[in-house]
Design a protein around this motif. Structure first.
Motif, short mmCIF file in Angstrom:
data_model
loop_
_atom_site.label_atom_id
_atom_site.label_comp_id
_atom_site.label_asym_id
_atom_site.label_seq_id
_atom_site.Cartn_x
_atom_site.Cartn_y
_atom_site.Cartn_z
N TYR A 84 0.88 -1.23 -0.05
CA TYR A 84 -0.09 -0.10 0.05
C TYR A 84 0.83 1.54 -0.05
O TYR A 84 0.69 2.22 -0.59
CB TYR A 84 -0.97 -0.13 1.11
N LEU A 134 -0.76 4.49 -2.95
CA LEU A 134 -1.95 4.31 -3.23
C LEU A 134 -2.70 5.38 -1.93
O LEU A 134 -3.88 5.83 -2.10
CB LEU A 134 -2.80 2.96 -2.53
N THR A 153 -4.42 8.48 -3.31
CA THR A 153 -5.41 8.49 -3.96
C THR A 153 -6.69 8.54 -3.02
O THR A 153 -7.86 8.76 -3.22
CB THR A 153 -5.91 7.02 -4.53
N LEU A 157 -7.39 6.38 -0.55
CA LEU A 157 -7.98 5.14 -0.35
C LEU A 157 -7.31 4.87 1.07
O LEU A 157 -5.96 4.77 1.29
CB LEU A 157 -7.45 4.02 -1.60
N PHE A 173 -8.25 -0.60 1.12
CA PHE A 173 -7.28 -1.16 0.22
C PHE A 173 -7.32 -2.47 0.47
O PHE A 173 -7.53 -3.62 -0.52
CB PHE A 173 -6.10 -0.80 0.23
N PRO A 223 -7.17 1.13 -8.86
CA PRO A 223 -6.37 2.27 -8.42
C PRO A 223 -5.58 2.78 -9.72
O PRO A 223 -4.93 2.12 -10.24
CB PRO A 223 -5.31 1.90 -7.46
N GLN A 228 -1.47 3.89 -10.33
CA GLN A 228 -0.19 3.16 -10.88
C GLN A 228 -0.11 3.15 -12.25
O GLN A 228 0.77 2.69 -12.66
CB GLN A 228 -0.49 1.69 -10.29
N THR A 273 -4.59 10.81 -9.44
CA THR A 273 -4.70 10.32 -8.20
C THR A 273 -6.16 9.63 -8.29
O THR A 273 -6.93 9.39 -7.02
CB THR A 273 -4.88 11.32 -7.15
N LEU A 284 -9.39 6.63 -8.95
CA LEU A 284 -9.81 5.04 -8.67
C LEU A 284 -10.82 4.99 -9.62
O LEU A 284 -11.78 5.79 -9.81
CB LEU A 284 -10.18 4.92 -7.29
#
Lengths: 307, 283
Positions: free
Chosen positions: B43, B48, B51, B53, B58, B154, B157, B162, B164
């Motif tokens: 994570y 992440l 984002t 999240l 997650f 997500p 990556q 940012t 989702l």
């Protein structure tokens, strides 16, 4: 069957093949000879459509090898330079891959051909485990498949031991005699060529310098090898005899510790008696069976201009 | 499928080197399984947090599909390109080098037929590999991590700020299949480029290295601000355009635009390969 007309492949530096014209008729065993780098392989590759010529044309059974490749090669099998099979496949898989065939008729024919070249027991072995001789035999089998009327072999005896050479010679003869297969091959083994070919051509510096059947090219001449003591007296005696028009001597050379006489007919008895009469000890006097060898040497050294 | 294509495929599947990527993929699988089992580290590592999240959310969204998505990039951006370059490099240059092309081309088949059978075999081989990688990742993911009804993708990556994407499992599966399909096509771009090199050079290594180098150089160029104007046309950019499938909503015209580039590249490279091979001296 095969016709090359004014075929050329020019490489930088003047190498390659220059204006070669050849014709090979059906059922012939035709040998192409030449020193290393003379253009033999280039010519063979052009005949099989692997290399594009810079001039001239090649036809097989009336079909142009380059513009009608499939038609021209329909009944031709060729192994150029070396039978480079795929090592990680079996002999059977290799034959299928290279011929591109898998149907029942082909499989039946494949069984017959591998029997002929005595490869049947090893058909399912991987080629990487084969000896040179076996690869050459498999190459012959491939050349014969599916129904080749002409096979083109580049140095088929390359890398073989004496037994292997005899075996390949026998197979080539058998194919020609039993099936009427036309064979075109190159070789460095002049003794082998002399024994099996019906016609030969010699290529030198990219040009054909001799082309014809064996008696036409070699005539009736033979080589007589003489070991005598003293050598210089024997040489003088034979040179004197050469001036005598009744004596059939064409040329005299010294090769190592021997005198080699090229004569139009067998004159060993006369030579022996003349040498002995002059007090020369003759320890060896034999007719050499290397007519082609001496002919080849003379031609490729540029001493003779035979066409 | 012609006999020649079948035989080309036989040559490909008989070479042990062509199965090394399977091992590479299995190593990746193990690494990602370990990575996801240490989810808090994963994570933080994958950024992440940015984002929005939360770690708990997650952890709850890790499932088989998430696992498979994690494997997509290393598999299709690194393993598959190397594999396809090796296969394509071997097709002409490799056979030229070992002499088998001489035996092959001196038979009745014409040069164009030879090339078409090689291209067909390469496409089938790479497509099978892509599908295999896609399926194996999914199955292993399902076995280790099960399946969640709601999928959180997500995008950070994948280089999309940012954001989702949230979607159903069906939606996610369809998009996953579409991505694998897109990669089948993009792998062919690199394959056809390397095949072109394979017809130009007489050594397999040269052709393979040329293909791989051009691909990775394209990646570097893609990240240079100086070359942003040509970025959409770069090989690596077009090849990885499938990340668009994860956007919500999907932008079909952009995907179509990327795919048209892929098709164009494939056609140009293959056409050039055929032309060069047709006039090539097989020595």
């Amino acid at each position: 069957m095969l016709k090359c007309t004014n075929l050329s492949k020019e490489y930088p530096g003047g190498h390659g093949v220059h204006g070669v014209s050849l014709e090979v008729k059906e059922h012939e065993i035709f040998a192409l000879l030449g020193p290393n780098g003379s253009g033999k392989s280039t010519l063979m590759k052009m005949i099989t459509g692997l290399i594009w010529p810079t001039g001239g044309e090649v036809t097989i059974n009336g079909h142009d090898v380059f513009s009608e490749h499939s038609l021209a090669m329909r009944q031709v099998g060729a192994v150029i330079e070396w039978p480079s099979f795929i090592p990680y496949l079996t002999a059977r898989q290799n034959l299928k891959v290279f011929t591109g065939l898998r149907d029942d008729r082909f499989l039946k024919r494949m069984t017959e051909v591998v029997e002929l070249v005595e490869m049947a027991p090893r058909l399912d072995d991987k080629v990487q485990n084969f000896s040179t001789g076996m690869k050459q035999r498999l190459g012959l089998a491939l050349a014969l498949l599916p129904d080749s009327r002409m096979i083109i072999l580049d140095e088929p005896a390359n890398g073989l031991d004496p037994n292997g050479i005899i075996e390949i010679r026998r197979l080539i003869r058998d194919f020609n005699r039993d099936f009427g297969t036309t064979v075109i091959f190159t070789s460095h083994l002049l003794g082998e060529v002399e024994q099996i070919c019906t016609r030969l051509a010699i290529i030198h510096k990219g040009r054909i310098v001799a082309d014809g059947n064996m008696p036409e090219l070699l005539g009736e001449q033979l080589s007589i090898s003489i070991t005598a003591d003293p050598l210089h007296l024997a040489l003088k005696c034979i040179s004197d005899l050469q001036l005598n028009e009744q004596f059939p001597i064409r040329s005299v050379d010294i090769v190592g510790e021997r005198i080699v006489v090229n004569a139009a007919r067998d004159c060993t008895a006369e030579l022996n008696s003349r040498l002995v009469a002059r007090g020369i000890r003759v320890s060896r006097l034999v007719i050499e069976n290397h007519r082609l060898e001496s002919y080849f040497a003379r031609i490729t050294e540029g001493e003779t201009d035979v066409k | 499928m012609s006999n020649d294509t079948v035989h080309e495929l036989l040559k490909m599947i008989s070479q042990k080197k062509n199965f090394i990527p399977v091992l590479g993929h299995l190593v990746l699988v193990i690494l990602v399984v370990i990575g996801l089992n240490r989810s808090d580290e994963f994570y933080r590592f994958s950024g992440l947090e940015r984002t929005g999240l939360r770690l708990d959310d997650f952890l709850s969204c890790i499932d088989g599909l998430f696992f498979a998505r994690c494997l997509l990039a290393p598999t299709f951006v690194i393993i598959m390109p190397i594999l396809i370059c090796t296969v394509a490099g071997d097709l002409v240059a490799g056979e030229m080098q070992d002499g088998s092309l001489r035996l092959y081309a001196s038979r009745t088949r014409g040069r164009i037929r030879i090339m078409l059978s090689k291209i067909a075999a390469m496409s089938i081989f790479s497509t099978c590999y892509c599908i295999y990688f896609g399926l194996v990742s999914l199955v292993i993911g399902y076995l280790f991590f099960g399946c969640q009804k709601t999928q959180i993708v997500p995008l950070v990556q994948m280089g999309f700020g940012t954001d989702l994407s949230i979607m159903s499992v069906d939606q996610s599966l369809i998009r996953y299949a579409a991505v694998v399909g897109y990669y089948c096509m993009s792998v062919m771009v690199l394959g056809s480029l390397t095949l072109l090199f394979s017809t130009l050079f007489n050594r397999m290594t040269t052709a393979t290295v040329a293909g791989i180098t051009l691909y990775f150089v394209s990646y570097i160029l893609e990240n240079l601000p100086l070359l942003s104007s040509i970025k959409p046309y770069l090989l690596s950019y077009v090849m990885n355009g499938c990340v668009l499938f994860w956007l919500d909503p999907v932008t079909p015209w952009r995907i179509a635009y990327n795919m048209s580039h892929l098709v164009l590249y494939v056609l140009v490279f293959l056409f050039a390969s055929i032309l060069i091979f047709r006039s090539k001296d097989i020595t």
